[in-house]
Design an enzyme around this catalytic site. Structure first.
Site, PDB file in Angstrom:
ATOM      1  CD  GLU A  31     -11.743  -8.663   5.219  1.00 28.78           C
ATOM      2  OE1 GLU A  31     -11.627  -9.421   6.024  1.00 28.78           O
ATOM      3  OE2 GLU A  31     -11.965  -8.769   4.196  1.00 28.78           O
ATOM      4  CG  ASN A  32      -9.077  -6.202   2.622  1.00 30.98           C
ATOM      5  OD1 ASN A  32     -10.384  -5.847   2.638  1.00 30.98           O
ATOM      6  ND2 ASN A  32      -8.989  -7.323   2.595  1.00 30.98           N
ATOM      7  CG  ASN A  59     -13.111 -12.557   3.755  1.00 28.65           C
ATOM      8  OD1 ASN A  59     -13.516 -11.296   3.982  1.00 28.65           O
ATOM      9  ND2 ASN A  59     -12.052 -12.879   2.781  1.00 28.65           N
ATOM     10  CG  HIS A  60      -8.754 -11.440   4.393  1.00 27.16           C
ATOM     11  ND1 HIS A  60      -8.296 -12.621   4.025  1.00 27.16           N
ATOM     12  CD2 HIS A  60      -9.235 -10.772   3.434  1.00 27.16           C
ATOM     13  CE1 HIS A  60      -8.652 -12.760   2.787  1.00 27.16           C
ATOM     14  NE2 HIS A  60      -9.108 -11.697   2.308  1.00 27.16           N
ATOM     15  CG  HIS A 138     -16.930  -8.663   5.185  1.00 29.98           C
ATOM     16  ND1 HIS A 138     -16.428  -7.345   5.017  1.00 29.98           N
ATOM     17  CD2 HIS A 138     -16.218  -9.614   4.711  1.00 29.98           C
ATOM     18  CE1 HIS A 138     -15.065  -7.773   4.245  1.00 29.98           C
ATOM     19  NE2 HIS A 138     -14.866  -8.783   4.080  1.00 29.98           N
ATOM     20  CG  HIS A 163     -15.893  -9.856   0.854  1.00 28.32           C
ATOM     21  ND1 HIS A 163     -14.638 -10.112   1.231  1.00 28.32           N
ATOM     22  CD2 HIS A 163     -16.425 -10.641  -0.028  1.00 28.32           C
ATOM     23  CE1 HIS A 163     -14.506 -11.293   0.430  1.00 28.32           C
ATOM     24  NE2 HIS A 163     -15.204 -11.523  -0.292  1.00 28.32           N
ATOM     25  CG  HIS A 165     -12.564  -4.618  -2.129  1.00 28.63           C
ATOM     26  ND1 HIS A 165     -11.231  -4.648  -1.832  1.00 28.63           N
ATOM     27  CD2 HIS A 165     -12.962  -5.300  -0.890  1.00 28.63           C
ATOM     28  CE1 HIS A 165     -10.789  -5.264  -0.827  1.00 28.63           C
ATOM     29  NE2 HIS A 165     -12.071  -5.604  -0.026  1.00 28.63           N
TER      30      HIS A 165
HETATM   31 FE   LIG Z   1     -13.427  -9.620   2.738  1.00 29.89          FE
END
Ligand SMILES: [Fe+2]
Length: 247
Positions: A31-32, A59-60, A138, A163, A165
């Site tokens: 997602e990143n 979430n992204h 996440h 999430h 990291h």
């Molecule tokens: Fe995230």
């Protein structure tokens, strides 16, 4: 994984890691991928081509609009199941005998409804296809991730946190045979504040003034966990994985 350095690390390291560790199946939280925020179909295809079987999101998910139609077309890229029921994509997939479930924690991430409201149904649906089930939880809060792993112990193969990291030191197999870790870590630049250029993250926190973040570049690592399980889906080991990318 995070940004262009993360994609580069996946492309350069994953093929040989898969061979070295005899990996049958690989899940990447992507997602990143698009400069820290979201993913594009093109980046997803690169991550899959490098040796990922299923990409999970978080979430992204909706940051890049190109992903909207793509999520409706692929069974290899899933988004959290507890986003709106009216949104495209799916929160569970079964690929090559492995079910992957993606849910979003409720603390700070404000999903439309909590992960606890959907998890039983998702696990039952997955179990109808296969005993090998991996949940990507996440979430921001360690407590939520530990609680979900305890709740699902004996029902799924693994509950892996993403999430935050920062790879946590709690990789374990619970008594019922479910592997768990609070955060699998980050594939991306570690000379950073969870992937962002340090000075920019510090400045925003110090002043409270929003700043456009950029993905950092140094200290690129591939991090994750290596799971082993039997044909019955019970995990037998859960170990941290960490490789440096030579720059
Ligand atoms: Fe995230």
């Amino acid at each position: 994984m995070n940004g262009a350095p993360g994609v580069r690390a996946v492309e350069k390291l994953l093929p040989s890691i898969r061979e070295e560790l005899s990996v049958d199946f690989c899940i990447t939280n992507g997602e990143n991928a698009a400069d820290g925020l979201g993913i594009t179909p093109r980046l997803a295809e690169r991550i899959l081509a490098a040796g990922t079987d299923v990409i999970t999101l978080g979430n992204h998910t909706w940051r890049r609009k190109e992903v909207l139609s793509y999520l409706g077309e692929t069974d290899r890229v899933i988004r959290p199941a507890n986003l709106s029921k009216h949104a495209p994509g799916r929160g569970m997939t079964v690929v090559d005998g492995v079910a992957v479930i993606n849910v979003l924690g409720q603390l700070f991430l404000a999903p439309p409804y909590g992960p606890w409201e959907v998890i039983d149904e998702l696990v039952a649906e997955a179990r109808a296809s296969t005993p090998v089930i991996v949940v990507d939880f996440h979430g921001e809060a360690t407590s939520e991730k530990v609680a979900m792993a305890a709740y699902l112990d004996g029902k799924v193969t693994a509950v892996l946190g993403t999430h935050t990291h920062i790879q946590t030191n709690d990789a374990r197999v619970l008594p019922g045979g479910t592997a768990a870790i609070t955060d699998a870590g980050m594939t991306g630049p570690h000379d950073s504040v969870i992937g962002v250029v340090t000075e920019l993250a510090v400045e925003q926190m110090r002043t409270g003034v929003p700043i456009r973040f950029r993905t950092a570049a140094g200290g690129v690592r591939l991090e994750g966990v290596l799971l082993e399980c039997g044909e019955d889906g019970r995990a037998t080991s859960c170990e941290l994985v960490r490789y440096e990318l030579e720059q």
